[in-house]
Design an enzyme around this catalytic site. Structure first.
Site, PDB file in Angstrom:
ATOM      1  CD  GLU A  10      71.647   8.215  20.043  1.00  0.00           C
ATOM      2  OE1 GLU A  10      72.042   8.344  18.877  1.00  0.00           O
ATOM      3  OE2 GLU A  10      70.442   8.237  20.360  1.00  0.00           O
TER       4      GLU A  10
ATOM      5  N   GLY B 104      68.480   8.025  27.793  1.00  0.00           N
ATOM      6  CA  GLY B 104      67.334   7.946  28.687  1.00  0.00           C
ATOM      7  C   GLY B 104      67.632   7.556  30.113  1.00  0.00           C
TER       8      GLY B 104
ATOM      9  N   GLY C 176      72.371  11.711  27.461  1.00  0.00           N
ATOM     10  CA  GLY C 176      72.472  13.168  27.445  1.00  0.00           C
ATOM     11  C   GLY C 176      72.371  13.687  28.873  1.00  0.00           C
ATOM     12  NE  ARG C 177      66.710  13.243  31.891  1.00  0.00           N
ATOM     13  CZ  ARG C 177      65.752  14.120  31.595  1.00  0.00           C
ATOM     14  NH1 ARG C 177      65.641  15.223  32.281  1.00  0.00           N
ATOM     15  NH2 ARG C 177      64.893  13.885  30.615  1.00  0.00           N
TER      16      ARG C 177
ATOM     17  NE  ARG D  85      63.937  18.962  32.243  1.00  0.00           N
ATOM     18  CZ  ARG D  85      63.669  18.178  33.262  1.00  0.00           C
ATOM     19  NH1 ARG D  85      63.881  18.618  34.503  1.00  0.00           N
ATOM     20  NH2 ARG D  85      63.189  16.975  33.093  1.00  0.00           N
TER      21      ARG D  85
ATOM     22  CB  CYS E 174      54.629  39.177  32.344  1.00  0.00           C
ATOM     23  SG  CYS E 174      55.304  40.674  32.981  1.00  0.00           S
ATOM     24  CD  GLU E 175      53.433  32.373  30.659  1.00  0.00           C
ATOM     25  OE1 GLU E 175      53.636  33.325  29.891  1.00  0.00           O
ATOM     26  OE2 GLU E 175      53.031  31.277  30.290  1.00  0.00           O
TER      27      GLU E 175
HETATM   28  N1  LLP Z   1      68.798   9.875  21.849  1.00  0.00           N
HETATM   29  C1  LLP Z   1      67.632  10.287  21.308  1.00  0.00           C
HETATM   30  C2  LLP Z   1      67.260   9.833  19.990  1.00  0.00           C
HETATM   31  C3  LLP Z   1      66.806  11.147  22.032  1.00  0.00           C
HETATM   32  O1  LLP Z   1      65.662  11.535  21.486  1.00  0.00           O
HETATM   33  C4  LLP Z   1      67.206  11.605  23.308  1.00  0.00           C
HETATM   34  C5  LLP Z   1      66.383  12.535  24.063  1.00  0.00           C
HETATM   35  C6  LLP Z   1      68.434  11.156  23.823  1.00  0.00           C
HETATM   36  C7  LLP Z   1      69.200  10.286  23.069  1.00  0.00           C
HETATM   37  C8  LLP Z   1      68.965  11.583  25.155  1.00  0.00           C
HETATM   38  O2  LLP Z   1      68.144  11.215  26.201  1.00  0.00           O
HETATM   39  P1  LLP Z   1      68.627  11.463  27.715  1.00  0.00           P
HETATM   40  O3  LLP Z   1      69.793  10.539  27.965  1.00  0.00           O
HETATM   41  O4  LLP Z   1      69.047  12.871  27.834  1.00  0.00           O
HETATM   42  O5  LLP Z   1      67.442  11.142  28.513  1.00  0.00           O
HETATM   43  N2  LLP Z   1      63.440  18.039  27.240  1.00  0.00           N
HETATM   44  C9  LLP Z   1      63.170  16.841  28.017  1.00  0.00           C
HETATM   45  C10 LLP Z   1      63.974  15.670  27.534  1.00  0.00           C
HETATM   46  C11 LLP Z   1      63.723  15.321  26.096  1.00  0.00           C
HETATM   47  C12 LLP Z   1      64.577  14.189  25.640  1.00  0.00           C
HETATM   48  C13 LLP Z   1      64.466  14.033  24.156  1.00  0.00           C
HETATM   49  N3  LLP Z   1      65.298  13.035  23.614  1.00  0.00           N
HETATM   50  C14 LLP Z   1      63.462  17.155  29.482  1.00  0.00           C
HETATM   51  O6  LLP Z   1      63.831  18.278  29.793  1.00  0.00           O
HETATM   52  O7  LLP Z   1      63.300  16.292  30.332  1.00  0.00           O
END
Ligand code: LLP
Length: 432
Positions: free
Chosen positions: A291, A249, A293-294, A331, A362-363
């Site tokens: 964890e 997050g 990700g982003r 997004r 087409c949107e």
């Molecule tokens: N761990 C769990 C259990 C999660 O559900 C998520 C993200 C992460 C880690 C990684 O979070 P991050 O570090 O990437 O913020 N599609 C949305 C984001 C959805 C995130 C869902 N879970 C977007 O494009 O902003």
């Protein structure tokens, strides 16, 4: 000047990415095109790992949340960086296994894991399964018994922390489809059940409070709540939970409005809370998992498009349409997420225009941004949208039968395709 420090302008006035001319890359590989800076991805992994070394005596694992960007090469990179990975589907597990990623370093998440997926995870020895609900717990115990296995699990807990982010991606409160609530006693009950189960090895608890969060306080609060939960579990069941997974997050800079904190600061502050509370409750300092990700891949990616048409609607807005859109980046359509954009072939010119960037679907809602400051765009220009490394390719679709772009990795001044561009034949592969 740019949201990521791997972007610059060269002597031709072109945007460079990881030192390479993006206009040249657009010509060489075609558009639309995802670019990912491998060196930056690796650097982010190292920053997180280093912060665990420095502030937590190395007693933890960085598990890259691969939903942000999942393809074989990213799992190879994570393996070589000594990271774990967070997977959320049989597809992500399969992709990572295909890349030679060790199953023991995978964490498996999901609020509705199928029997097929759980059995697959058991069969391949996925290291940690994060159990979301009682139905799943019972199902897993049964499947594990049948398979002669005893999976290591963590319980997904809702710590009830409001992380002040976009409501679509907020998961910490009671009203969430993910996990067991603490307030209702459900989370404690789950631990009692799990502790009694013959084919389950309960080792820890997990929480994830949301995404694109800039403030460290909600993470500290969540850590505090989780330690309290671990204390309660110990008192009620006698089980000492030795692992704490605090999810991801951590926020990134999409535009100048965003002010992310240095990644190391999270561990610095969270580890203090965890150590302090563990001491207070007489619990061992838990092994910690995070964890991100982003924040690992997001700033390390851009998307490059070719401008097709420009449509000026007097007193209303100027549309600049590109050869991609919501199919490669949904997004804005989903969350009105803001991005910075730059004309790669005019990067040295002032941004004296304000436009709506439209896709080709087409949107009407197929937009990549509104009120975006940009150099004056004309047909044939190359447009780069910045910080698209996370949740773009992984959320892409074939809507309107558009083909997904290639992903090109850039490292040490070299570029290579890591995901091929889809072809027309790919589109009809499964059609009967
Ligand atoms: N761990 C769990 C259990 C999660 O559900 C998520 C993200 C992460 C880690 C990684 O979070 P991050 O570090 O990437 O913020 N599609 C949305 C984001 C959805 C995130 C869902 N879970 C977007 O494009 O902003």
């Amino acid at each position: 000047m740019f949201v990521s420090n791997n972007l610059a302008v060269n002597e031709k006035g072109h945007l460079t990415f990881g030192g390479l001319d993006t206009v040249d890359l657009a010509v060489q590989y075609g558009t639309p095109l995802y670019l990912i800076d491998e060196d930056m991805v690796r650097d982010h992994c190292r920053q997180y790992k280093q912060s665990i070394e420095e502030y937590y005596d190395g007693k933890g694992l960085v598990c890259y949340a691969s939903k942000a960007l999942s393809c074989k090469e990213i799992y190879r990179i994570m393996k070589s960086e000594g990271c774990g990975v967070d997977t959320v589907s049989i597809g992500e597990i399969y992709t990572s296994l295909s890349a030679g990623f060790p199953a023991r370093d995978m964490v498996f998440h999901g609020n509705n894991k199928t029997e097929e997926a759980l059995s697959f995870a058991l069969e391949h020895g996925v290291g940690r399964i994060v159990v979301d609900n009682l139905t799943e717990l019972k199902k897993l115990n049964r499947l594990a018994g049948e398979a002669g296995k005893k999976p290591t699990i963590l319980l997904r807990v809702k710590p009830g922390v409001d992380a002040h982010t976009h409501s679509f991606i907020r998961t910490g409160q009671i009203d969430s489809k993910f996990g067991f609530a603490i307030e209702t006693g459900e989370a404690l009950e789950a631990a009692v059940e799990a502790a009694k189960m013959e084919h389950i090895n309960l080792v820890g608890a997990h929480c994830h409070i949301g995404s694109q969060i800039f403030d460290i306080d909600p993470f500290k609060l969540a850590a505090e709540v989780m330690l309290g939960y671990m204390k309660d579990v110990h008192e009620k069941t006698g089980v000492v939970l030795t692992e704490l997974n605090l999810g991801g997050g951590f926020g990134i800079k999409y535009t100048e409005e965003d002010a992310p904190v240095p990644y190391a600061d999270y561990m610095k502050q969270i580890s203090d809370v965890v150590k302090q509370k563990a001491a207070e409750y007489g619990l061992p300092v838990p092994f910690i998992l995070i964890e991100p990700g982003r924040s690992i891949v997001g700033p390390a990616g851009i998307t490059v498009y070719t401008v097709g048409t420009r449509k000026e609607i007097p007193n209303i807005r100027n549309y600049v349409s590109v050869d991609g859109g919501m199919c490669d980046n949904p997004r804005y359509a989903l969350y009105q997420s803001k991005y910075d954009a730059v004309l790669a072939n005019k990067a040295d010119q002032p941004k004296d225009d304000v436009v709506t960037i439209a896709g080709e679907c087409c949107e009407s809602g197929d937009l990549l941004g509104e009120n975006v400051p940009l150099q004056h765009a004309e047909s044939g220009d190359i447009l780069a949208v910045l910080a698209t490394g996370a949740y773009n390719y992984s959320m892409s679709s074939n809507y309107n039968r558009n083909m997904k772009p290639a992903i090109v990795a850039v490292s040490q001044g070299e570029s290579r395709v890591i995901v091929k561009r889809e072809t027309l034949d790919d589109l009809i592969r499964n059609d009967i």
